[in-house]
Design a protein around this motif. Sequence first.
Motif, short mmCIF file in Angstrom:
data_model
loop_
_atom_site.label_atom_id
_atom_site.label_comp_id
_atom_site.label_asym_id
_atom_site.label_seq_id
_atom_site.Cartn_x
_atom_site.Cartn_y
_atom_site.Cartn_z
N LYS A 1 44.73 47.97 29.98
CA LYS A 1 44.60 48.45 31.34
C LYS A 1 42.89 48.60 31.43
O LYS A 1 42.42 49.59 30.44
CB LYS A 1 45.24 49.77 31.69
N PHE B 1 48.31 44.12 38.31
CA PHE B 1 48.81 43.77 37.39
C PHE B 1 48.98 42.13 37.16
O PHE B 1 49.23 41.65 38.15
CB PHE B 1 50.02 44.58 36.82
N ASP C 1 43.60 50.43 35.22
CA ASP C 1 43.82 51.66 34.29
C ASP C 1 44.37 53.07 35.39
O ASP C 1 44.57 54.02 34.71
CB ASP C 1 42.67 52.03 33.43
N HIS D 1 49.09 44.86 25.61
CA HIS D 1 48.82 45.59 26.85
C HIS D 1 47.38 45.93 27.06
O HIS D 1 47.13 46.57 26.00
CB HIS D 1 49.85 46.10 27.65
N TYR E 1 52.59 50.74 36.12
CA TYR E 1 52.39 50.00 34.91
C TYR E 1 53.70 50.34 34.20
O TYR E 1 54.39 49.76 33.48
CB TYR E 1 51.32 50.45 34.11
N GLN F 1 49.12 54.00 36.78
CA GLN F 1 50.18 54.40 35.42
C GLN F 1 51.33 54.26 36.04
O GLN F 1 52.28 53.70 35.10
CB GLN F 1 49.76 55.76 34.98
#
Length: 147
Positions: free
Chosen positions: A67, A74, A105, A65, A111, A108
């Motif tokens: 970011k 995503f 990024d 992964h 993610y 979070q």
Amino acid sequence: MIAKYLDPELVLFLGVDKRDAALEFMIEHLYSAGKIVDKQAFYEAIRDREKIVSTGIGMGVAIPHAKLSSYDDFFIVIGILQKGVEWNALDSAPVRLIFMIGGPDDKQTEYLQILSNLTQAIKDEERRKKMLTLNSPKAIIELFKGF
């Protein structure tokens, strides 16, 4: 939840025999599909993450992964390997299923939800085995409906 990040165009059947070849093929496909704009930056982010600790989580699965600030949403690209490849996985098992995650990024929480749901979904041994027998991207995605 997982299914909304999946796209039949991003389910790949790979005949490579090395980790880096799999990563490069998947990234090249992402670039060709218009999902990433800078394939070198994405590749470097994936490789940098891999250097920290292997993304081979065990069970024949890897979740590389990256970011980057240049992404808004995503995505997950699935790679299904014909033969297992060495990935320095936590359980030392060769990897046959790759779930490459890319995205922004600065999200979070989203993610972590993706990673948690994906991990839950692939813990199911029957689902993993079924993925290795299917040859239709849509059928693969159907296995993740409800997660």
